[in-house]
Design a protein around this motif. Sequence first.
Motif: not given
Length: 184
Positions: A44-63
């Motif tokens: 059964d591949l229909d049983q999805s996993r609930i996992g965590v996501v955590v990370g760092f980001l950079a946000d640059y303005r182009l316009t």
Amino acid sequence: MNKIILLVFTVLITCFTLNAQESKYGIRIGANLSSLNSDNITGDLDQSRIGVVVGFLADYRLTNKLRIQPELQYSGQGNKDRDLRVNYLQLPILLKYNITDVFNVQLGPQAGIKIWEWEDNQAGTTDFGTFDFAGVIGVGANITDNFFVDLRYALGFANVFDEGAGVNIDGTSRNIQLSVGYRL
């Protein structure tokens, strides 16, 4: 695959060297609802996993309306079956188009490298490959100048199983990701 990784890192380096007027940095944390898509795996591949996501980001303005947002994130993915669990260190590079001051849409590639998989698989047929590559599309909302929420969908393009393990299994990843974040 090497050309894709080189392209992703070239874009990332370019982003970090931009002389942008409005550069912001921040963190994200949230949850994944992930699954695998394969015709070669029984069960059964229909049983999805609930996992965590955590990370760092950079946000640059182009316009005024367009921004680029490279990230480095940990993501727990796979399926609910413990033999099909895998964790990645991922590098999404998203173009963000600000529809308004509050809402944005996001689109871009995401490269991932496997950092963990369940080791005690009984069948020995679910060895994951080292790399994953996906396309990401999403929407975001700025709650304040610093706090935001994102809803993303990532569709894998690469076979996530190890082709050199002597087992002929093909499969791709997919996940829905809901996260909150804070930009400095």
